[in-house]
Design a protein around this motif. Structure first.
Motif, PDB file in Angstrom:
ATOM      1  N   THR A  53     -39.841 -11.928  -6.364  1.00  0.00           N
ATOM      2  CA  THR A  53     -40.433 -12.046  -7.698  1.00  0.00           C
ATOM      3  C   THR A  53     -39.784 -11.109  -8.714  1.00  0.00           C
ATOM      4  O   THR A  53     -39.769 -11.411  -9.902  1.00  0.00           O
ATOM      5  N   VAL A  54     -39.227  -9.993  -8.248  1.00  0.00           N
ATOM      6  CA  VAL A  54     -38.534  -9.113  -9.193  1.00  0.00           C
ATOM      7  C   VAL A  54     -37.287  -9.804  -9.736  1.00  0.00           C
ATOM      8  O   VAL A  54     -36.907  -9.633 -10.899  1.00  0.00           O
ATOM      9  N   SER A 122     -46.719 -16.464  -6.848  1.00  0.00           N
ATOM     10  CA  SER A 122     -45.589 -17.242  -7.374  1.00  0.00           C
ATOM     11  C   SER A 122     -45.652 -18.719  -6.977  1.00  0.00           C
ATOM     12  O   SER A 122     -45.011 -19.559  -7.618  1.00  0.00           O
ATOM     13  N   SER A 123     -46.402 -19.041  -5.928  1.00  0.00           N
ATOM     14  CA  SER A 123     -46.563 -20.428  -5.474  1.00  0.00           C
ATOM     15  C   SER A 123     -47.945 -20.560  -4.829  1.00  0.00           C
ATOM     16  O   SER A 123     -48.643 -19.554  -4.641  1.00  0.00           O
ATOM     17  N   GLU A 148     -52.650 -18.621  -9.242  1.00  0.00           N
ATOM     18  CA  GLU A 148     -51.351 -19.154  -8.809  1.00  0.00           C
ATOM     19  C   GLU A 148     -50.521 -19.424 -10.055  1.00  0.00           C
ATOM     20  O   GLU A 148     -50.850 -20.300 -10.855  1.00  0.00           O
ATOM     21  N   MET A 149     -49.441 -18.659 -10.222  1.00  0.00           N
ATOM     22  CA  MET A 149     -48.553 -18.887 -11.371  1.00  0.00           C
ATOM     23  C   MET A 149     -47.708 -20.140 -11.167  1.00  0.00           C
ATOM     24  O   MET A 149     -47.316 -20.802 -12.114  1.00  0.00           O
ATOM     25  N   ASN A 150     -47.388 -20.435  -9.898  1.00  0.00           N
ATOM     26  CA  ASN A 150     -46.516 -21.571  -9.575  1.00  0.00           C
ATOM     27  C   ASN A 150     -45.213 -21.489 -10.355  1.00  0.00           C
ATOM     28  O   ASN A 150     -44.823 -22.400 -11.078  1.00  0.00           O
ATOM     29  N   LEU A 151     -44.538 -20.360 -10.170  1.00  0.00           N
ATOM     30  CA  LEU A 151     -43.238 -20.130 -10.801  1.00  0.00           C
ATOM     31  C   LEU A 151     -42.404 -19.362  -9.791  1.00  0.00           C
ATOM     32  O   LEU A 151     -42.468 -18.148  -9.708  1.00  0.00           O
ATOM     33  N   GLU A 152     -41.626 -20.102  -9.003  1.00  0.00           N
ATOM     34  CA  GLU A 152     -40.869 -19.488  -7.908  1.00  0.00           C
ATOM     35  C   GLU A 152     -39.433 -20.008  -7.901  1.00  0.00           C
ATOM     36  O   GLU A 152     -38.968 -20.602  -6.928  1.00  0.00           O
TER      37      GLU A 152
END
Length: 678
Positions: A53-54, A122-123, A148-152
């Motif tokens: 994620t970083v 991230s998912s 859940e950001m759902n950004l991976e």
């Protein structure tokens, strides 16, 4: 506490935003800004991320952006951290068991590390892990958000993303197939691709390259089924979003085409002559970082300065997809116009300045680019330093590239590569090159041989292959890369019959084979060595026209006959459904040349949001096994041509040396990526 998908129902505002801009806004606004509660605008927070994620954050946001949203400290979840019980923490992490355990360890008990935790995954997170979190009552009261950001994915470009599956080639195309490892790779890849559509609020028609077999006796391998398997997994993820995620489209809004590296074995290897590709191919850059030598103000030795060649640089944005010769000419024109419009600069430096700033002509008299002269000019004209700095950096880079091209004889090699691809040269021409150009670098010999192997795979079987090795005299390590080209070949390529024993004498009488159809457009004839084009250009064009074979490229959700893009289903002057319209600025390479006034690069950024055109439904193309800069360039080009935004995704973005290193690993399992270098 609530478990929900982070809300983005506003469609990110009424203005058009590209993939990277949407990713940035979601991370900064939906995640970081949403963690502000009550009077917390003046309260600093800690941002905690994992190794993946970083990277996701760094591709979309700068540290200044993060700081502006109230983050004073960025921490690694796996490193020992100082307790800050008076501060809130924002966790942006993958939904893994290890991460959840670390989070609970931070926030449980009588002495948590932080006052309150805002957790963003991230998912999608599994029910088991959610239950695990809920079991700890001491943690529940300290959770401000659980979403859940759902950004991976990594937004590497305004129209490009990667899933960070760097070992996809090794895990999916390896000689000794490991279906367990391959399935795991595809599962991760599919999950990450699906988050792209979740972020953009798009629901695609999913098309994929079907497995090919010549007859019923030919066994279909795991490699043949890679696009099929990936399509099925992506479809499963999308259905989950469709059923469970608020504001996710319920009808198709775009098209996704799933391919793998077998559709074009040549694109990752051939020399691409655009400014962007040449920088990354020839200059040994680390990612997008270029080490720029700046003369010392005190008159000492040059100082080294790291510069990022990215979209925030207006000169880079304008020139990156231009042919290196065109980029060099444009740089000259920029400085010429700059000098002509600024009398002080003209009087101070005159023709000497022009010679400094036109390095690709200096080869005639053996001169070199002098950054010291540039520094002196900047010091003499401080009011112009910003404009000159922007150009002088790229003048230095273009000078280095042109010097390497000249010293390594790259033009002659490039001509042979393209002649080979278009059927204007054959085996005899390649053998002649190897026997007469003994000073060619090992890497250039290898790349030429790999192109030959992609076009004439039968020549590298048995005794014929050994005879070629004797002529080329490359080490076995390099020949592994050549031999492994067969693992990227489709079923129709691997069964090509041999044309007999290898012979230098008789090869001239054999018909030459072309891997591309020649084109006669102005773009292909303006600059030498610009004939080559990646295969995805033809495939995307056919997809847009509705001419892509449904047998070769079936659809998971079979589209209606009218769904073939804006050109057929919706007239350009009418407004289609909300999800099927996009706006896009006119690309810089579509502007007339005479619009350059010496400051035109700045206008690329200045007017990025004002020069809009309506776009049709998006086209997504995903390539398993690594994409190339030429393929990313084609997506930008086709966006303008088709009036539909084309977004390229891949497991990784590979420059030729890195791709070749990966290819060697397909039969060298005991080695790692760090062990093999060209």
């Amino acid at each position: 506490m609530s478990l929900s998908d982070s809300d983005s129902s506003s469609s990110y505002g009424s203005d058009y935003k590209n993939l990277r801009q949407i990713s940035r806004e979601r991370l900064l606004h939906e995640m970081l800004r949403s963690a502000k509660t009550g009077n917390s605008k003046s309260t600093w927070k800690v941002l905690i991320m994992d190794r993946l994620t970083v990277k996701i954050m760094s591709y979309s946001c700068k540290m200044a952006d993060i700081t502006q949203e109230g983050v004073s400290l960025v921490e690694d979840i796996y490193k020992r951290r100082q307790p800050l019980p008076s501060m809130d923490a924002i966790y942006f992490i993958q939904p893994t068991k290890e991460n959840v355990i670390m989070f609970l360890s931070d926030m449980s008990g009588k002495s948590p590390l932080y006052k309150k935790a805002f957790v963003f995954f991230s998912s999608p997170i599994s029910r088991e892990l959610v239950s695990h979190i809920k079991k700890d009552s001491s943690v529940l009261t300290r959770i401000g958000a659980l979403r859940e950001m759902n950004l991976e994915y990594f937004a590497i470009d305004s129209q490009g993303f990667i899933t960070d599956n760097e070992r996809a080639l090794e895990e999916l195309f390896v000689d000794e197939e490991d279906s367990r490892k391959g399935d795991a790779c595809l599962n991760v890849m599919a999950s990450r691709i699906a988050t792209v559509f979740a972020s953009l609020r798009e629901f695609p028609f999913v098309r994929y390259r079907a497995a090919k077999s010549l007859d019923v006796t030919t066994m279909t391998t795991f490699r043949d089924l890679i696009p099929t398997k990936l399509a099925a997994r992506i479809w499963d993820c999308l259905i989950q979003y469709k059923q469970k995620t608020e504001h996710f489209p319920q009808t198709e809004t775009c098209e996704l085409l799933i391919l793998d590296r077998s559709i074009d074995q040549i694109a990752p290897i051939i020399h691409e002559w655009t400014y962007d590709a040449m920088c990354h191919d020839l200059l040994n850059m680390e990612g997008n970082k270029y080490v720029h030598e700046v003369p010392s103000k005190a008159g000492g030795p040059p100082e080294k300065k790291d510069v990022l060649l990215e979209e925030h640089d207006p000169v880079w944005l304008e020139l990156r997809h231009a042919h290196i010769a065109d980029a060099s000419v444009r740089l000259h024109e920029k400085m010429t116009n700059f000098i002509s419009k600024n009398k002080a600069a003209k009087i101070q430096h005159g023709s000497r300045l022009m010679k400094i700033l036109y390095p690709f002509y200096l080869c005639r008299d053996g001169g070199e680019l002098s950054t010291r002269d540039l520094q002196q000019m900047v010091q003499a004209l401080p009011q112009y330093s910003e404009q000159i700095d922007k150009i002088s950096l790229h003048v230095e880079i273009a000078g280095k590239i042109n010097r390497i091209i000249r010293e390594s004889g790259l033009r002659e090699l490039g001509q042979l590569e393209q002649d080979l691809v278009f059927g204007d040269a054959g085996m005899t021409d390649v053998i002649k090159f190897f026997t007469t150009k003994e000073d060619a670098t090992r890497e250039n010999k290898l790349r030429l041989l790999m192109i030959l192997a992609a076009i004439y795979p039968e020549k590298f079987e048995g005794e014929e292959g050994h005879n070629i090795m004797k002529v080329v005299r490359l080490p076995q390590d390099d020949m592994n890369a050549v031999n492994n080209m067969r693992l990227l070949a489709g079923a129709s390529d691997t069964k090509k019959s041999s044309t007999g024993a290898f012979s230098l004498k008789f090869d001239i009488h054999k018909k030459k084979r072309a891997a591309r159809k020649d084109r006669t457009g102005a773009e292909e004839t303006t600059w030498q060595l610009s004939r080559f084009y990646p295969m995805i250009e033809e495939l995307i064009d056919k997809l847009n026209k509705g001419e892509l074979s449904k047998d070769e490229y079936p659809c998971m959700n079979d589209p209606s006959p009218t769904f073939h893009g804006t050109s057929q289903s919706t007239p350009m002057h009418q407004a289609p459904a909300p999800h099927s319209m996009r706006s896009r600025r006119t690309p810089t390479w579509a502007r007339p040349r005479n619009s350059d006034d010496g400051y035109s690069s700045d206008s690329v950024l200045r007017h990025a949001s004002s020069d809009f055109k309506k776009m049709g439904q998006r086209i997504f193309v995903f390539i398993v096994g690594g994409a190339t800069r030429s393929e990313l360039r084609v997506c930008h080009k086709l966006t303008s041509k088709l009036q539909r935004e084309v977004i390229l995704g891949s497991s990784s973005l590979d420059d030729p040396p890195h791709f070749i290193t990966k290819l060697k690993l397909l039969t060298a399992n005991e080695l790692s990526l760090d062990d093999l270098q060209i």
